[in-house]
Motif scaffolding. Sequence first.
Motif, PDB file in Angstrom:
ATOM      1  N   LEU A 188       0.878  -1.025  -0.067  1.00 34.34           N
ATOM      2  CA  LEU A 188      -0.179   0.025   0.066  1.00 34.34           C
ATOM      3  C   LEU A 188       0.786   1.192   0.006  1.00 34.34           C
ATOM      4  CD1 LEU A 188      -3.163  -0.342   0.180  1.00 34.34           C
ATOM      5  CD2 LEU A 188      -2.915   0.398   2.609  1.00 34.34           C
ATOM      6  N   ASP A 189       0.328   2.275  -0.659  1.00 34.58           N
ATOM      7  CA  ASP A 189       1.314   3.563  -0.599  1.00 34.58           C
ATOM      8  C   ASP A 189       1.073   4.239   0.828  1.00 34.58           C
ATOM      9  OD1 ASP A 189       2.390   3.910  -3.075  1.00 34.58           O
ATOM     10  OD2 ASP A 189       0.540   4.497  -3.848  1.00 34.58           O
ATOM     11  N   GLU A 190       2.070   4.884   1.268  1.00 38.93           N
ATOM     12  CA  GLU A 190       1.887   5.378   2.676  1.00 38.93           C
ATOM     13  C   GLU A 190       0.872   6.253   3.051  1.00 38.93           C
ATOM     14  OE1 GLU A 190       5.768   7.042   3.774  1.00 38.93           O
ATOM     15  OE2 GLU A 190       5.345   7.382   6.099  1.00 38.93           O
ATOM     16  N   ASP A 191       0.558   7.197   2.190  1.00 33.29           N
ATOM     17  CA  ASP A 191      -0.763   8.042   2.721  1.00 33.29           C
ATOM     18  C   ASP A 191      -1.914   7.387   3.074  1.00 33.29           C
ATOM     19  OD1 ASP A 191      -0.568   7.801  -0.074  1.00 33.29           O
ATOM     20  OD2 ASP A 191      -1.818   9.625  -0.402  1.00 33.29           O
ATOM     21  N   LEU A 192      -2.114   6.302   1.922  1.00 31.66           N
ATOM     22  CA  LEU A 192      -3.363   5.603   2.282  1.00 31.66           C
ATOM     23  C   LEU A 192      -3.145   4.661   3.662  1.00 31.66           C
ATOM     24  CD1 LEU A 192      -4.166   4.446  -1.433  1.00 31.66           C
ATOM     25  CD2 LEU A 192      -5.041   6.253  -0.019  1.00 31.66           C
ATOM     26  N   ALA A 193      -1.925   4.145   3.956  1.00 37.14           N
ATOM     27  CA  ALA A 193      -1.801   3.313   4.954  1.00 37.14           C
ATOM     28  C   ALA A 193      -2.385   4.122   6.274  1.00 37.14           C
ATOM     29  CB  ALA A 193      -0.543   2.688   5.062  1.00 37.14           C
ATOM     30  N   LYS A 194      -2.060   5.504   6.361  1.00 41.29           N
ATOM     31  CA  LYS A 194      -2.658   6.263   7.599  1.00 41.29           C
ATOM     32  C   LYS A 194      -3.942   6.377   7.830  1.00 41.29           C
ATOM     33  CE  LYS A 194       1.001   9.482   7.364  1.00 41.29           C
ATOM     34  NZ  LYS A 194       1.796  10.435   6.554  1.00 41.29           N
ATOM     35  N   GLU A 345       1.565   3.154  -6.432  1.00 42.41           N
ATOM     36  CA  GLU A 345       2.608   4.298  -7.108  1.00 42.41           C
ATOM     37  C   GLU A 345       4.075   4.140  -6.773  1.00 42.41           C
ATOM     38  OE1 GLU A 345       0.576   8.009  -7.369  1.00 42.41           O
ATOM     39  OE2 GLU A 345       2.680   9.201  -7.295  1.00 42.41           O
ATOM     40  N   ARG A 346       4.332   3.819  -5.680  1.00 40.28           N
ATOM     41  CA  ARG A 346       5.564   3.791  -5.416  1.00 40.28           C
ATOM     42  C   ARG A 346       6.292   2.483  -5.955  1.00 40.28           C
ATOM     43  NH1 ARG A 346       7.696   2.065   0.560  1.00 40.28           N
ATOM     44  NH2 ARG A 346       7.556   0.203  -0.594  1.00 40.28           N
ATOM     45  N   GLN A 347       5.763   1.610  -5.989  1.00 43.98           N
ATOM     46  CA  GLN A 347       6.202   0.257  -6.940  1.00 43.98           C
ATOM     47  C   GLN A 347       6.413   0.472  -8.260  1.00 43.98           C
ATOM     48  OE1 GLN A 347       2.987  -2.628  -5.761  1.00 43.98           O
ATOM     49  NE2 GLN A 347       4.400  -3.631  -4.316  1.00 43.98           N
ATOM     50  N   ALA A 348       5.485   1.417  -8.658  1.00 41.75           N
ATOM     51  CA  ALA A 348       5.403   1.529 -10.047  1.00 41.75           C
ATOM     52  C   ALA A 348       6.871   2.576 -10.436  1.00 41.75           C
ATOM     53  CB  ALA A 348       4.147   2.441 -10.383  1.00 41.75           C
ATOM     54  N   ARG A 349       6.975   3.374  -9.482  1.00 39.53           N
ATOM     55  CA  ARG A 349       8.182   4.305  -9.907  1.00 39.53           C
ATOM     56  C   ARG A 349       9.330   3.460  -9.780  1.00 39.53           C
ATOM     57  NH1 ARG A 349       6.837   7.686  -5.945  1.00 39.53           N
ATOM     58  NH2 ARG A 349       5.148   8.555  -6.925  1.00 39.53           N
ATOM     59  N   GLU A 350       9.381   2.555  -8.670  1.00 38.22           N
ATOM     60  CA  GLU A 350      10.576   1.892  -8.616  1.00 38.22           C
ATOM     61  C   GLU A 350      10.789   0.870  -9.463  1.00 38.22           C
ATOM     62  OE1 GLU A 350      10.252   1.596  -3.636  1.00 38.22           O
ATOM     63  OE2 GLU A 350       9.757  -0.235  -4.800  1.00 38.22           O
ATOM     64  N   TRP A 351       9.692   0.360 -10.315  1.00 41.14           N
ATOM     65  CA  TRP A 351       9.690  -0.583 -11.557  1.00 41.14           C
ATOM     66  C   TRP A 351      10.108   0.145 -12.531  1.00 41.14           C
ATOM     67  CZ3 TRP A 351       6.994  -5.777 -10.692  1.00 41.14           C
ATOM     68  CH2 TRP A 351       7.215  -6.410  -9.496  1.00 41.14           C
ATOM     69  N   GLY A 352      10.091   1.546 -12.628  1.00 40.60           N
ATOM     70  CA  GLY A 352      10.537   2.201 -13.871  1.00 40.60           C
ATOM     71  C   GLY A 352       9.398   2.585 -14.826  1.00 40.60           C
ATOM     72  N   PHE A 353       8.164   2.653 -14.192  1.00 41.70           N
ATOM     73  CA  PHE A 353       6.966   3.329 -14.830  1.00 41.70           C
ATOM     74  C   PHE A 353       7.131   4.877 -14.613  1.00 41.70           C
ATOM     75  CE2 PHE A 353       5.624  -1.102 -14.506  1.00 41.70           C
ATOM     76  CZ  PHE A 353       4.862  -1.382 -15.546  1.00 41.70           C
ATOM     77  N   LYS A 354       6.396   5.351 -15.537  1.00 43.07           N
ATOM     78  CA  LYS A 354       5.962   6.833 -15.137  1.00 43.07           C
ATOM     79  C   LYS A 354       4.659   6.867 -14.438  1.00 43.07           C
ATOM     80  CE  LYS A 354       8.753   8.673 -18.910  1.00 43.07           C
ATOM     81  NZ  LYS A 354       8.247   8.888 -20.227  1.00 43.07           N
TER      82      LYS A 354
END
Lengths: 450, 450
Positions: A188-194, A345-354
């Motif tokens: 999960l993305d951090e802000d949603l985990a909140k 979103e974080r995973q997507a960025r790490e995996w080279g997506f935009k």
Amino acid sequence: MTRKVVIIGAGAAGASAAARARRLDPEAEVTLIDKGPLISHAPCGIPYYIGGVVKDAGELAVYSPEEFARERRINVRVNAEAIDVDSSNRIVLVKEGNSVVKYEWDVLILATGAKPIVPSIEGNDLRGVLTLRLPHEAGRLREEALRADKVAVIGGGYIGLELAEALRALGKRVMLFEMMPHVLPSTLDEDLAKLIHDELIKNNVELHLSEKVVGFRGVNGEVKSVITDKGEYNVDKVFMGVGVRPDVDLALKAGVKLGETGAVYVNEYMETSVPGIYAAGDVAETWSMVTGRRMYVALAPPANKMGQVAGANAVKGRFLKFPGVLGTAITKVFNLYVARTGLTERQAREWGFKPYSATVKVKTTAHYYPGGGVATIRLTADEDTGRVIGAQVIGNDRLIAGYIDTAAALIGKGATVDDFFFADLSYSPPTAPVWHGLIVAARVLSRGKY
Amino acid sequence: MTRKVVIIGAGAAGASAAARARRLDPEAEVTLIDKGPLISHAPCGIPYYIGGVVKDAGELAVYSPEEFARERRINVRVNAEAIDVDSSNRIVLVKEGNSVVKYEWDVLILATGAKPIVPSIEGNDLRGVLTLRLPHEAGRLREEALRADKVAVIGGGYIGLELAEALRALGKRVMLFEMMPHVLPSTLDEDLAKLIHDELIKNNVELHLSEKVVGFRGVNGEVKSVITDKGEYNVDKVFMGVGVRPDVDLALKAGVKLGETGAVYVNEYMETSVPGIYAAGDVAETWSMVTGRRMYVALAPPANKMGQVAGANAVKGRFLKFPGVLGTAITKVFNLYVARTGLTERQAREWGFKPYSATVKVKTTAHYYPGGGVATIRLTADEDTGRVIGAQVIGNDRLIAGYIDTAAALIGKGATVDDFFFADLSYSPPTAPVWHGLIVAARVLSRGKY
């Protein structure tokens, strides 16, 4: 000649594989071997028994080994531990009671599953440091929980969150430790985990984030405190929920190749690197339907399907292909349902997506219909292709499961933002607003097109 | 030069079109004309007000005309009836109070919606013979219902079923008349509709199937009985729910072509046969995503989307394409949720497919999790292509909405039986069994492949 199919491990994948092989080859000799007393087992139900939602631990199992053996004509060997494999001579050695039995195979399916990670820290072997493995241990775990006042849960993944809820239902004081800054850190993305943090705090779970457990202290071999990088906390019991890793011990003996994730490498037919040996379920590596990249998920639905594919191909050759996974998952945390599929979103960025995302907060009924819920939805798309590559949904309505399944269905079929917007989703005042939340999110994601 | 966009009809489609045109062309002069007092109106909420679930009829509207006009800078004309169109000179004549006002347009969007069908049978003009049209009439309809003891509902479609429930909630004696052998005759297969019959009977709705209403008898102009081909029944009020037809009166004056369904013909850009005139929503014909064939559905979600497309294209040219519909729909009938998408098996056969179906009855939670629901699922596939072309789901769990949305998402993307089986759907004991019902249905549909 009768084909001999031996399956090691009778969890979701192994039981599915056995049933499938039997069905597609009525002549085969199918042997299903498990070191524990159960078949078709999974730990998913254990927290609900500990918390008292499920009253009878016996209900957690679907089939008894005897039924399964009789109804499907499968040679079921429980309390039987496979200890060695000889891949050249196609033999597996199995410890049954005090003897070692030799099973010959033409096809071997490794479905040895996963085992809970127990960090190698001081005191991890103290009594009262507990892990969830198999349903038949649920009774003992509940007894242990009932005897405690203060309980630590180590790990803020799915099992950790479900345990925290179960233990609060028993009225226990619960401390939840997560070394990352938020729960569900890898899904999960951090802000949603909140939103989950708020729900945990509202329900009096003591939340210790960004806090690493470094050991346990005991008295007379019994755990008495949790030591972290920030302090020491008195507890009566500790539940470990830091995740699982593939149980590859036997696979290594069989000489099959491991993949980059540490799980057994398999191709789309569930074939390992050794001819005649398949792997399926939590012991096996899989890959993302979105990225094609290898990944490891230990979840029952893909395990079942990998088992189907392995079992079918074991007797029919290259009959079925497994298409990969999205990592779709859901859990209930008190009054919230938390669900995700594809990439964050974080995973997507790490995996080279935009990646770019839309996050909306919507009602789950018509605005005027009483008693509806609220859902926070994030859809993430890829700038280059216009495809939606991930969804995260959190809300207080059972329908969240339907939201994530709908998103998973679309993402699995390569849907674009346009496809999401024009998905012909259902509407009636008690079940949806006229603009479904997923479509509202797609509209925002379209950046003005809709 | 400022573009003049005139939209006739301010229901779902018209309001969406107006908002969209304004947003994409901040310079345009956008005029939204409705013969009633409301905008963004739909009849969907009326049964819930009649039955008392919704307490305040005012809540049924999303926006007031004033708000909408102010916030979006749209010239909103309510209680204004468009009475004639001159397509050559691009003029529409509108009756406002006692005067007729002339509006010039560069682009005209017909969004005149649908009107309830009132069968031309004797007595249909008696007082107490009621139809559902617009939310502002909800108060009067509820008053009428409250004053009655015995109420007839004519028609077993969505509105008829919702009315039956609402009237039972008020404690009324309710007779439901449907001339076909089962309720939801055009959207559900007959054997599945029987589950609804059971639910209606259980809730003391008097069900008159295969019974054709041929007239009403009154005393002093007030309805007193329903006459059918089988008998005569004393009633105090009659609610008509026999469906709607496109309100094409103005469209005919504008000279646009009607399609084979009797609704206004539009292409994927929502263009009619007359340049500069668009149509959207319940007045317009649409087409099936599955068959490509023209069809007519009067449902709010596609109306909204057609409105978006028409509004966008009205100011930007051929900017958006509408992809068609699946006829996805859901309704709540007492404790059952009834949902469908794509083709029923009967429709599929009528339309020349070679359909085959799987029908399964499944739990909506893990088998051991208490309080779960039950769903009956039918998936229908096409023999020639292996594609799933329809789904019907009935059950007592809100999640039914998620089941049908998931099926609609997959069917809309051309999914095969294989795609259904391998859809990576979510699982947790409180929200799904480990084999999701849709996947169980796909497995049966695979005829032994899975």
